[in-house]
Each structure stands twice: as structure tokens, then as C-alpha cells.
Design an enzyme around this catalytic site. Structure first.
Site, short mmCIF file in Angstrom:
data_model
loop_
_atom_site.label_atom_id
_atom_site.label_comp_id
_atom_site.label_asym_id
_atom_site.label_seq_id
_atom_site.Cartn_x
_atom_site.Cartn_y
_atom_site.Cartn_z
N HIS A 7 43.42 17.68 26.19
CA HIS A 7 43.12 18.04 24.79
C HIS A 7 41.74 18.70 24.71
O HIS A 7 41.56 19.69 24.00
CB HIS A 7 43.12 16.79 23.89
CG HIS A 7 44.46 16.12 23.78
ND1 HIS A 7 44.65 14.79 24.08
CD2 HIS A 7 45.67 16.60 23.39
CE1 HIS A 7 45.92 14.48 23.87
NE2 HIS A 7 46.56 15.56 23.45
N LYS A 10 55.86 6.86 14.75
CA LYS A 10 55.26 6.43 16.02
C LYS A 10 54.17 5.42 15.72
O LYS A 10 53.18 5.75 15.06
CB LYS A 10 54.62 7.64 16.72
CG LYS A 10 55.59 8.58 17.38
CD LYS A 10 54.78 9.51 18.29
CE LYS A 10 55.51 10.79 18.61
NZ LYS A 10 54.62 11.78 19.25
N ARG A 24 52.23 23.19 28.64
CA ARG A 24 51.91 22.84 30.02
C ARG A 24 53.01 23.33 30.97
O ARG A 24 52.84 24.27 31.70
CB ARG A 24 51.72 21.33 30.16
CG ARG A 24 50.47 20.82 29.46
CD ARG A 24 50.52 19.34 29.22
NE ARG A 24 51.69 18.99 28.42
CZ ARG A 24 51.96 17.78 27.98
NH1 ARG A 24 51.18 16.79 28.28
NH2 ARG A 24 53.03 17.56 27.25
N SER A 57 49.05 12.12 27.13
CA SER A 57 48.58 10.82 26.62
C SER A 57 49.51 9.71 27.11
O SER A 57 49.07 8.60 27.38
CB SER A 57 48.55 10.83 25.09
OG SER A 57 47.63 11.78 24.63
O1 PNS Z 1 50.76 15.42 20.12
P1 PNS Z 1 52.18 15.53 19.65
O2 PNS Z 1 52.79 14.14 19.47
O3 PNS Z 1 53.03 16.42 20.51
O4 PNS Z 1 52.11 16.21 18.19
C1 PNS Z 1 53.28 16.41 17.42
C2 PNS Z 1 52.90 16.80 15.98
C3 PNS Z 1 52.04 15.74 15.35
C4 PNS Z 1 52.14 18.10 16.00
C5 PNS Z 1 54.24 16.99 15.20
O5 PNS Z 1 55.00 15.85 15.29
C6 PNS Z 1 53.99 17.31 13.72
O6 PNS Z 1 53.66 18.44 13.39
N1 PNS Z 1 54.11 16.29 12.86
C7 PNS Z 1 53.89 16.43 11.43
C8 PNS Z 1 55.21 16.51 10.67
C9 PNS Z 1 55.81 17.88 10.75
O7 PNS Z 1 55.24 18.86 10.30
N2 PNS Z 1 56.99 17.97 11.38
C10 PNS Z 1 57.71 19.20 11.50
C11 PNS Z 1 57.23 20.01 12.66
S1 PNS Z 1 58.63 20.79 13.27
#
Ligand code: PNS
Length: 168
Positions: free
Chosen positions: A19, A43, A92, A130
Site C-alpha cells: 500500500h 467484513k 499485482r 493484507s
Molecule cells: O482493499 P480492498 O478490500 O480490495 O478494497 C475493496 C474496496 C473497499 C475498494 C471495495 O470493496 C469498495 O469500493 N467498497 C465500497 C462499496 C462499493 O462502492 N462497492 C461497489 C464497487 S464495485
């Protein structure tokens, strides 16, 4: 010209060197980078959102154009509220691609003014996540190559482990 603002959304549970690598790259590309921890009720997470914000705030203190916050709800909506022109995500390995493109397309539909910019990490962090960090911490492995000292200490405290002698 208007500020070029980008949002780097994620779970950051916990923040890793991967990150940090991305923050460093994105901070050079945009005038303002907002590192945004998603308050996602699905989560549970190891760290609370407040703890993640604390760790990230410590990490970004050397970058004058990076701020840390959290958001609830849709990333696309949060980006709109903050007048962002881009979302930053790390890409990645090939297995990340399907998830990232699905999210990028959904976010584009929800907010057509926003583009997702995927950055490739440095080679050393290609396989770092993570989830891997949490697993290594759980089984007592050395975390020195994966997370900053403060994050390592918090992980050990959270999991009530003694530091690995090889990590000092
Ligand atoms: O670090 P991560 O867990 O890969 O992040 C995922 C994240 C938080 C970016 C994604 O789950 C997200 O954008 N959540 C907010 C809700 C949302 O907008 N969902 C629709 C995206 S398709």
C-alpha cells in the site's frame, strides 16, 4: 487549473509496504491523494477502521498532499463528493484483474466522470497482501519485509504474540 484529486480506496487491514509503495507513486501523479478506508459492514476485519486510519495517518505524514479518511457506502459516490477525477488501485497479478476490472466498470457506471488508475507495485510487493500479512502474523512469522514496525507491533499486540527474534 483545478486540483487533480484521486481517491485510493481499500480495506487496509492492515496497511502493508505494498500500500505504501502505491501511495508513494500516486502522490506523485495527483495534486491530492485521499487514502480512504471503506467502512464495510460485511467484513468484520482484524483492526477497527479507527486503528487503520491511525496506522495510515502515521505512514502518510511525510507526504504533504496525502490525507487519510474513511467513508461509508459507495466509493464512486465518495469520489464524487470529494471532486476526485480518479480512483487508484493496485494491480499485482493476473488474478487481481477480474476483480479490479469488474469494480472499475461498476464505478464508471456509477460515476462516469471518474477513471480507475491501476498501478503495478514494485516487484518485491507483487505477492504481498493484507490477508497474507494477517496469516503470517497469526502463525508467528517475521513481518519485517511486509509492514512498518508500528503495524507489526500492533499486529503482535492484537494477536498477543511475542516479536519474532529474527525481525529486529
Ligand atoms: O482493499 P480492498 O478490500 O480490495 O478494497 C475493496 C474496496 C473497499 C475498494 C471495495 O470493496 C469498495 O469500493 N467498497 C465500497 C462499496 C462499493 O462502492 N462497492 C461497489 C464497487 S464495485
Amino acid at each position: 487549473m483545478a486540483d487533480r484529486i484521486a481517491v485510493y480506496p481499500g480495506s487496509f487491514d492492515p496497511p502493508t509496504f505494498g500500500h505504501i509503495d502505491l501511495i508513494q507513486r500516486a502522490a506523485k501523479m495527483f495534486d491530492t491523494l485521499i487514502v480512504a478506508v471503506a467502512r464495510n459492514s460485511e467484513k468484520a476485519g482484524l483492526f477497527t477502521v479507527e486503528e487503520r486510519i491511525e496506522m495510515l495517518t502515521d505512514i502518510v505524514k511525510k507526504y504533504s498532499n496525502v490525507e487519510v479518511t474513511s467513508f461509508r457506502g459507495l466509493t464512486a459516490e465518495f469520489a464524487r463528493q470529494r471532486n476526485a477525477i480518479a480512483l487508484v488501485r493496485g494491480l499485482r497479478v493476473v488474478s487481481d484483474f477480474e476483480y479490479e476490472i469488474t469494480m472499475a466498470i461498476a464505478n464508471q457506471k456509477l460515476n462516469p466522470t471518474i477513471d480507475t488508475v491501476c498501478l503495478m507495485p514494485s516487484e518485491s510487493y507483487l505477492l504481498l497482501s493484507s490477508r497474507i500479512v494477517r496469516e503470517i502474523a497469526l502463525f508467528g512469522g517475521s513481518l519485517k519485509d511486509f509492514v512498518p514496525k508500528d503495524v507489526e507491533e500492533r499486529l503482535l499486540k492484537k494477536l498477543k504474540r511475542k516479536p519474532d527474534p529474527s525481525s529486529s
